[in-house]
Design a protein around this motif. Structure first.
Motif, short mmCIF file in Angstrom:
data_model
loop_
_atom_site.label_atom_id
_atom_site.label_comp_id
_atom_site.label_asym_id
_atom_site.label_seq_id
_atom_site.Cartn_x
_atom_site.Cartn_y
_atom_site.Cartn_z
N UNK A 1 7.47 0.23 -5.69
CA UNK A 1 6.85 0.96 -4.45
C UNK A 1 5.32 0.16 -4.24
N UNK A 2 4.76 -0.01 -5.45
CA UNK A 2 3.61 -0.67 -5.43
C UNK A 2 3.64 -2.12 -4.76
N UNK A 3 4.61 -2.59 -5.13
CA UNK A 3 4.73 -4.04 -4.82
C UNK A 3 4.87 -4.08 -3.22
N UNK A 4 5.79 -2.97 -3.03
CA UNK A 4 6.10 -2.92 -1.32
C UNK A 4 4.63 -2.64 -0.64
N UNK A 5 3.91 -1.82 -1.22
CA UNK A 5 2.58 -1.50 -0.64
C UNK A 5 1.58 -2.88 -0.55
N UNK A 43 4.51 2.14 12.57
CA UNK A 43 5.99 2.07 12.79
C UNK A 43 6.53 1.08 12.07
N UNK A 44 5.72 -0.10 11.83
CA UNK A 44 6.39 -0.97 10.82
C UNK A 44 6.41 -0.71 9.52
N UNK A 45 5.29 0.32 9.14
CA UNK A 45 5.20 0.72 7.95
C UNK A 45 6.27 1.59 7.47
N UNK A 49 10.50 -1.37 4.33
CA UNK A 49 11.45 -1.59 3.05
C UNK A 49 12.62 -2.34 3.45
N UNK A 50 12.79 -2.26 4.77
CA UNK A 50 13.94 -3.02 5.62
C UNK A 50 13.36 -4.28 5.96
#
Lengths: 176, 388
Positions: A1-5, A43-45, A49-50
Motif C-alpha cells: 500500500x505504501x508503494x502504491x501511495x 477520483x484517480x486516487x 490500484x486499478x
C-alpha cells in the motif's frame, strides 16, 4: 500500500503542472483550476490500484477533469473582470509589443470565459492540447461530429464576443 | 493568421497559472469521496422509524407565549436525542404550554426537517414536527446530503431525492416519508443544481438529467403516476438551479446563471427575471426557499447584512417578485432564519430565539397570528418543507 501511495504521490507531483495549465484555460481562474485538478486527482486516487499499472492514469484524470468542468453549476461562475497583476510576457520585444501581447491575452481570456464549458473544453483540447478530433471526442465522450460542430461554434463565438481577435484567428477549421 | 496563432496565445495564457502542490488536498478530497461512498453502501435500505402522525395544535391567537429560547425544556426533546433503530411513533406528547383549550385552533401545518450542510451521516434522518406534537424521526436517507436535496410532496406523504449509488450512478428515488415503498424512478439525474421538486398536485417531479459524459442536461418533469415514468422535457436549455413551484402550479422560480432569480411557467418558458436582487452572484444555489401560491412573493436566504462573518447563518427574507422589494415580517427584533409559504398564502417564519428557534405563523398581510417555541432537539437542523 505504501508503494502504491508513493507511486500516486509521484504521479500527482509530476503531472499537476500540466493538468493545471489545461484547467486554467478551462476555468479562467487559478483557484478554480486548482479545485478542478484536485477533484479529478482525488477520483484517480480512488481508482489508483486499478489505474497505476494501466498507463492510463493521466488520460483518466484528464477525462474526469473535462467532465467535471462541464458540470458548470458545480462551481461559482468565473468573474469576467480581469485581475490587475499579470505575469510579464515571455521573450523579447518592445514595450509596445508587450502591451499588445498582454492586451491580446486579456481579450482572449475574457472571451474564453464567455464560451460555454463544453465549447471551452473543445477549444482547449483541439488548440492547446493539440488533440485530434477523434481524441477529443473520446475524452469528452461525444461523437466526432459533435467535436466538429462544437469547434466551429466555439470559434464563431470567439469571433462574436471578441471581434478584435477575429482578424488574428482567421481559422481554416483544420481537421485531423 | 490561422489557428497556429490561437495555439500560441492559449499556450501563453496557460503560462499565467502558478503550479502548486496538490498532493495533500487531493488525498483529503479522496477520503471524503470514500466516506460518501461508504455511507451510500452501508445504508442498505431506508430505515423505517415511525409513521408520522399529524397532531393539530391549538393555540390562542394573538396571545402567543413570549418567545422562549429553544433550549427551554421541551416535551418533545427527548424523542430525538437517542436515535433508535426500532420503529416508533412518538406523536402522543401533550400540547405545548402555548395551547389554549378555549381558543380557536391555529394550525401551523407539519414541518419537515433535515440536516444542515455538513452534518454527519448519523444525523441524516428526516424529521417532522407539528407544533403541539412530538418530533417524529422518519426515513434515513443513504447520505447526509441527500436530505439537503430532498423534496417533500405537498401532501407530506412522499419524499424524493437523488443519490449516488454504489455503481456510481446518480439516480432519483421516491419513498414514503417513513422510508417505506422506496422506488427508483429515474436513472442519471443531476444532483447538485436542480433538486427534485414536486408539482402542487404531488404527481410530477421536476429534475435535471445527468449525462455521464457531458454533465447536466435537460430539465424534465416526470409523471410519477405513469407506469413508464414518462418525462416531459423543457425546451429551455438555459434553466437555472434549485427550482421552487408555486402552489397554483403556474410559476417555477429558479436561481439563474447570474445569481438572480428567473420565473418560468410550468412548461419551462421563461417569464421574467426578478429585479432588485443586487450584484451578480449575490445569490447562490439553495437560496430560493419557497414561493407564494401565485408566485408574487418569494422566500430566500441571504447573508446577514449585519454580520461581518461570512460563515454566520443566513437570514430568511421575503421579496416581491415583481418589484424585488423586501417585505417586512413581524420579527419583533429577532432574526428570521427561514420562511416557507403555505398554500393559503400564510407563512411559517423560523426566528432565532435564544440559542434555538421559535416558529411564527404569519398571515398573507404580514401580521403575526401565533408563535410557538421549537423543540430544542431541532435547533441544529433546518426546515425542508412545510405542508398542510
Amino acid at each position: 500500500m505504501d508503494n502504491l501511495l508513493s507511486e500516486f504521490d509521484s504521479f500527482v507531483r509530476t503531472r499537476t503542472p500540466a493538468l493545471l495549465r489545461s484547467a486554467y484555460l478551462l476555468t479562467g481562474d487559478q483557484h478554480l483550476a486548482e479545485d478542478l485538478v484536485q477533484s479529478a486527482l482525488a477520483r484517480t486516487h480512488r481508482s489508483w490500484s486499478r489505474l497505476h499499472h494501466s498507463g492510463n492514469a493521466e488520460a483518466y484524470t484528464r477525462k474526469t477533469m473535462y467532465h467535471l468542468q462541464v458540470s458548470w453549476w458545480r462551481r461559482r461562475r468565473v468573474p469576467e473582470s480581469m485581475p490587475g497583476d499579470l505575469p510579464e510576457p515571455r521573450g523579447g520585444g518592445s514595450a509596445s509589443d508587450h502591451a499588445h501581447q498582454t492586451s491580446l491575452r486579456l481579450t482572449l481570456r475574457a472571451a474564453l470565459v464567455k464560451l460555454s464549458p463544453k465549447q471551452r473544453a473543445v477549444l482547449v483540447l483541439r488548440f492547446f492540447e493539440d488533440r485530434t478530433e477523434l481524441e477529443a471526442a473520446e475524452l469528452l465522450g461525444v461523437t466526432v461530429g459533435t467535436v466538429k460542430s462544437q469547434t466551429a461554434k466555439s470559434l464563431a463565438r470567439l469571433r462574436t464576443v471578441a471581434p478584435e481577435l477575429a482578424e488574428l484567428y482567421v481559422l481554416e477549421g483544420s481537421t485531423r | 493568421m490561422n489557428d497556429q496563432r490561437l495555439r500560441l496565445d492559449l499556450t501563453a495564457l496557460a503560462d499565467e497559472v502558478t503550479s502548486v502542490d496538490l498532493r495533500d488536498r487531493t488525498l483529503r478530497t479522496s477520503r471524503r469521496l470514500g466516506i460518501q461512498r461508504a455511507v451510500a453502501t452501508s445504508a442498505a435500505a431506508l430505515v423505517l422509524i415511525a409513521a408520522a402522525t399529524s397532531t393539530a395544535f391549538a393555540i390562542r391567537p394573538n396571545q402567543s407565549p413570549t418567545p422562549l429560547p429553544a433550549d427551554t425544556p421541551s416535551v418533545t426533546a427527548s424523542s430525538t436525542q437517542s436515535p433508535s433503530p426500532t420503529p416508533s411513533a412518538s406523536a402522543d406528547a401533550p400540547p405545548s404550554s402555548g395551547s389554549g383549550t378555549n381558543a380557536p385552533a391555529v394550525h401551523f401545518g407539519k414541518l419537515f426537517y433535515g440536516p444542515a450542510s455538513g452534518v454527519e451521516a448519523k444525523n441524516a434522518n428526516l424529521r417532522s414536527w407539528s407544533p403541539g406534537g412530538s418530533v417524529v424521526r422518519l426515513a434515513a436517507l443513504p447520505e447526509p446530503t441527500a436530505l439537503i436535496r430532498a423534496g417533500i410532496s405537498p401532501d407530506g406523504h412522499r419524499v424524493a431525492w437523488v443519490q449516488i449509488d454504489v455503481d456510481g450512478g446518480s439516480n432519483l428515488y421516491t419513498a414514503n416519508v417513513d422510508g417505506s415503498d422506496r422506488q427508483q424512478v429515474r436513472k442519471e439525474v443531476e444532483q447538485t443544481c436542480v433538486y427534485p421538486v414536486w408539482s402542487p398536485d404531488g404527481r410530477y417531479l421536476l429534475f435535471r438529467e445527468w449525462d455521464a459524459t457531458v454533465g447536466p442536461g435537460r430539465v424534465g418533469v416526470l409523471d410519477t403516476h405513469s407506469a413508464k415514468k414518462t418525462v416531459r422535457w423543457w425546451a429551455n436549455d438555459r434553466a437555472g438551479c434549485n427550482a421552487r413551484w408555486s402552489s397554483d402550479g403556474k410559476i417555477i422560480a429558479m436561481i439563474n446563471a447570474d445569481g438572480g432569480v428567473t420565473l418560468f411557467d410550468s412548461s419551462g418558458n421563461r417569464k421574467r427575471d426578478m429585479p432588485g436582487l443586487g450584484t451578480r452572484g449575490t445569490w447562490g444555489n439553495g437560496d430560493v426557499v419557497s414561493l407564494s401560491p401565485n408566485g408574487d412573493r418569494i422566500a430566500l436566504y441571504r447573508s446577514d447584512p449585519s454580520s461581518e462573518d461570512a460563515t454566520d447563518p443566513k437570514v430568511g427574507v421575503v421579496r416581491d417578485t415583481r418589484t424585488g422589494e423586501e417585505i417586512r415580517l413581524p420579527l419583533e427584533g429577532r432574526k428570521s432564519r427561514q420562511v416557507y409559504f403555505r398554500t393559503d398564502g400564510s407563512m411559517i417564519v423560523r426566528v432565532q430565539a435564544g440559542s434555538g428557534y421559535a416558529v411564527l405563523l404569519v398571515d398573507e398581510d404580514g401580521k403575526k397570528i401565533a408563535e410557538t417555541p421549537e423543540p430544542a432537539s431541532l435547533k441544529d437542523i433546518r426546515i425542508l418543507a412545510v405542508v398542510g
